[in-house]
Design an enzyme around this catalytic site. Sequence first.
Site, PDB file in Angstrom:
ATOM      1  N   LYS A  61      -1.088 -14.886  -3.353  1.00  0.00           N
ATOM      2  CA  LYS A  61      -1.799 -14.142  -4.398  1.00  0.00           C
ATOM      3  C   LYS A  61      -2.917 -14.962  -5.021  1.00  0.00           C
ATOM      4  O   LYS A  61      -3.950 -14.415  -5.406  1.00  0.00           O
ATOM      5  CB  LYS A  61      -0.793 -13.619  -5.411  1.00  0.00           C
ATOM      6  N   SER A  73       4.137  -5.099  -7.063  1.00  0.00           N
ATOM      7  CA  SER A  73       3.356  -6.247  -7.521  1.00  0.00           C
ATOM      8  C   SER A  73       3.390  -6.309  -9.040  1.00  0.00           C
ATOM      9  O   SER A  73       3.486  -5.282  -9.709  1.00  0.00           O
ATOM     10  CB  SER A  73       1.904  -6.109  -7.058  1.00  0.00           C
ATOM     11  N   ASP A  81       0.088  -1.911  -2.508  1.00  0.00           N
ATOM     12  CA  ASP A  81      -0.133  -2.817  -1.375  1.00  0.00           C
ATOM     13  C   ASP A  81       0.099  -2.118  -0.038  1.00  0.00           C
ATOM     14  O   ASP A  81       1.155  -1.519   0.184  1.00  0.00           O
ATOM     15  CB  ASP A  81       0.786  -4.026  -1.515  1.00  0.00           C
ATOM     16  N   ASP A 141       1.426   4.034  -4.197  1.00  0.00           N
ATOM     17  CA  ASP A 141       1.841   2.650  -4.045  1.00  0.00           C
ATOM     18  C   ASP A 141       0.537   1.850  -3.939  1.00  0.00           C
ATOM     19  O   ASP A 141      -0.512   2.423  -3.639  1.00  0.00           O
ATOM     20  CB  ASP A 141       2.657   2.575  -2.742  1.00  0.00           C
ATOM     21  N   THR A 157       3.981   0.118  -8.260  1.00  0.00           N
ATOM     22  CA  THR A 157       3.881  -0.976  -7.292  1.00  0.00           C
ATOM     23  C   THR A 157       4.888  -2.074  -7.595  1.00  0.00           C
ATOM     24  O   THR A 157       5.238  -2.296  -8.762  1.00  0.00           O
ATOM     25  CB  THR A 157       2.456  -1.581  -7.289  1.00  0.00           C
ATOM     26  N   LYS A 211      10.937  -1.360  -6.223  1.00  0.00           N
ATOM     27  CA  LYS A 211      11.331  -0.302  -5.281  1.00  0.00           C
ATOM     28  C   LYS A 211      12.076  -0.966  -4.126  1.00  0.00           C
ATOM     29  O   LYS A 211      11.746  -2.086  -3.774  1.00  0.00           O
ATOM     30  CB  LYS A 211      10.080   0.403  -4.711  1.00  0.00           C
TER      31      LYS A 211
HETATM   32  N1  LIG Z   1       9.163 -11.545  -2.936  1.00  0.00           N
HETATM   33  C1  LIG Z   1       8.645 -10.878  -1.910  1.00  0.00           C
HETATM   34  N2  LIG Z   1       7.638 -10.016  -2.135  1.00  0.00           N
HETATM   35  C2  LIG Z   1       7.127  -9.373  -1.078  1.00  0.00           C
HETATM   36  C3  LIG Z   1       7.591  -9.549   0.218  1.00  0.00           C
HETATM   37  N3  LIG Z   1       6.881  -8.744   1.052  1.00  0.00           N
HETATM   38  C4  LIG Z   1       5.994  -8.115   0.278  1.00  0.00           C
HETATM   39  N4  LIG Z   1       6.118  -8.497  -1.001  1.00  0.00           N
HETATM   40  C5  LIG Z   1       5.364  -8.106  -2.175  1.00  0.00           C
HETATM   41  O1  LIG Z   1       5.739  -6.809  -2.537  1.00  0.00           O
HETATM   42  C6  LIG Z   1       4.650  -6.184  -3.172  1.00  0.00           C
HETATM   43  C7  LIG Z   1       4.440  -4.846  -2.494  1.00  0.00           C
HETATM   44  O2  LIG Z   1       3.875  -3.994  -3.420  1.00  0.00           O
HETATM   45  P1  LIG Z   1       3.752  -2.399  -3.222  1.00  0.00           P
HETATM   46  O3  LIG Z   1       2.497  -2.061  -3.927  1.00  0.00           O
HETATM   47  O4  LIG Z   1       3.691  -2.107  -1.776  1.00  0.00           O
HETATM   48  O5  LIG Z   1       4.956  -1.796  -3.884  1.00  0.00           O
HETATM   49  C8  LIG Z   1       3.446  -7.117  -3.026  1.00  0.00           C
HETATM   50  O6  LIG Z   1       3.254  -7.810  -4.222  1.00  0.00           O
HETATM   51  C9  LIG Z   1       3.885  -8.067  -1.951  1.00  0.00           C
HETATM   52  O7  LIG Z   1       3.301  -9.345  -2.110  1.00  0.00           O
HETATM   53  C10 LIG Z   1       8.644 -10.455   0.422  1.00  0.00           C
HETATM   54  O8  LIG Z   1       9.115 -10.671   1.548  1.00  0.00           O
HETATM   55  N5  LIG Z   1       9.146 -11.089  -0.667  1.00  0.00           N
HETATM   56 MG   LIG Z   2       3.156  -0.920  -0.239  1.00  0.00          MG
END
Ligand SMILES: Nc1nc2c(ncn2[C@@H]2O[C@H](COP(=O)(O)O)[C@@H](O)[C@H]2O)c(=O)[nH]1
Ligand SMILES: [Mg+2]
Length: 566
Positions: A253, A290, A99, A97, A288, A331
Amino acid sequence: MLFYRRPLAAALRLSPLSPPLLLFFASASSSCSPAASSTSGARGCSAVRMDSGMVETASTGAVWSTPSAEPRSISIGKEIFCNRSLNMRNITAVGFDMDYTLAQYKPETFEALAYYGTIGKLVKDLHYPEELLTWEFDWKYMVRGLVLDKKRGNILKMDRHKYVKVAYHGFKELSKEEKVAAYGSTLIRDSFDEPDYALIDTLFSLGEAYLFAQLVDFMDNNPGRVPAGTDYPLMYKDVRSAVDLCHRDGTLKRMVAKDPGRYINADLAIVPMLEMIKKSGRSTFLVTNSLWDYTDVVMNYLCGPYTSDASSGLNHKWLQYFDIVITGSSKPGFFHDDNRAGLFEVEPDSGKLLNADIQIGSPRSSHQHPTPVHKVYQGGNVGHLHRLLCVASSSQILYVGDHIYGDILRSKKVLGWRTMLVIPELEQEVKLLSESKSTRKELRHLRMERDSIEDRIHHLEWSLRFDDLTENQKEKLLSEHVDLLQQREHVRRLHQEAQRQHHQKFHKVWGQLMKTGYQNSRFAHQVERFACLYSSQVTNFGLYSPNKYYRPSEDYMPHEFDVLEL
Ligand SMILES: Nc1nc2c(ncn2[C@@H]2O[C@H](COP(=O)(O)O)[C@@H](O)[C@H]2O)c(=O)[nH]1
Ligand SMILES: [Mg+2]
């Protein structure tokens, strides 16, 4: 002054794939070169400064295979702990993963950004009072594993049986009586799940939990000053929507892309770890949630020292460390077999999405590298990934993530993937634990003393029931009873205070992450059930042989503790 609610602003409904956002990240790329990153990232140093107080990043870049004269020892804070045996020889693909797994955010900057961004939206779009803009964020206050009771405005810490052991209303601790009244009924055992409760199970949620507690306090003390019609659950919903939007509209971001080193801990051991896994003959992949543009920013920063040259910004060279990259994976839905999400190929330079009309090989047996036509994808589901990786069995996959629900639970429980959970808080927890051996001994003695006094009291009370006692004997027993009650109270207080102090060493409000009192916390219980391995940092994986056989420590039941004098 009254503020009136309006339906959630249209602004809170941006599409996750909004084209302007994708375009933004394409154009932001030039600001992400290592030269543009901040001083706090400590890029290029042989060790990384411990900024958060919570995470000590691995960081000389040394891995297990780095030649050294002496065998290296692994400090307890960097060990990989094993719940369920895992022989790495059976693993043909290792996935990550991104983040909070590969990318460890600095909560004091990243979560603060989310917190202040959320307040901005509450005030601007949802008409909360401007006073909120003066609030401050204590990023150390909330911890993972807590549960928000949306209806009552409470924040709870539970043990593994889901008994509420610590509870706060906003920032006010509930008395024992209040706790029992709200959560004590053993007949109606709450599941403590959505929709009435929210689980703080990722580090992303610490800011929203803190803001919820602040708003509960604020509403209690200033009932007329929140938008009319607002109650605790609605307040939670507003916070959630605003946080969600901060993640989607670029509030977070865009800032990270401008200066990744300010928000993410650099970790020089990531690339050597990935290289070691690949050299061992295994595939590597990234899954991910993201989207591509952001993933590229973050991964370029993390792998930058090895792949960047002065002239290039986002050069995508980090892709060499992965066989497959899946972005925007959604996910945990990604892990559902019946998920029909389409798979798109991502064109790395432009970020364009193309239909992934791919020729993917059929599953092969073991240790064969996949030869997919493309490397970067968006969406899809676990079936696509299995075919891309050409794995014969899902138990050949090890996936490393930070989120019990998003990354670990379903992938292990339903698919049979092997899993490793990253718990940055663990490093500090085991350090404090190893320093508290004498306190724990003292606590055990106090507990035993309390038990023994209690037994004597019960025995005495039993004796006092007999009629054939003389007045003299009765008087003697009664006075002994009074003494024992006093002693019990004394020891109870000593024990309670020692226990409180012991827990406060871990966290001033919530205590030890993995325990509530003497029991495993609900969080610890989930770690035990769902993660085959767990460790404080993803790069700890590089400190062990890629062929290691991880074996769990012996299980103990209560009777064994006494018999074996543990
Ligand atoms: N739309 C939302 N996105 C969120 C939230 N909390 C986290 N995030 C985003 O998820 C991914 C996590 O990525 P991973 O690599 O752990 O799978 C990251 O882009 C965060 O910004 C939310 O509440 N709402
Ligand atoms: Mg993560």
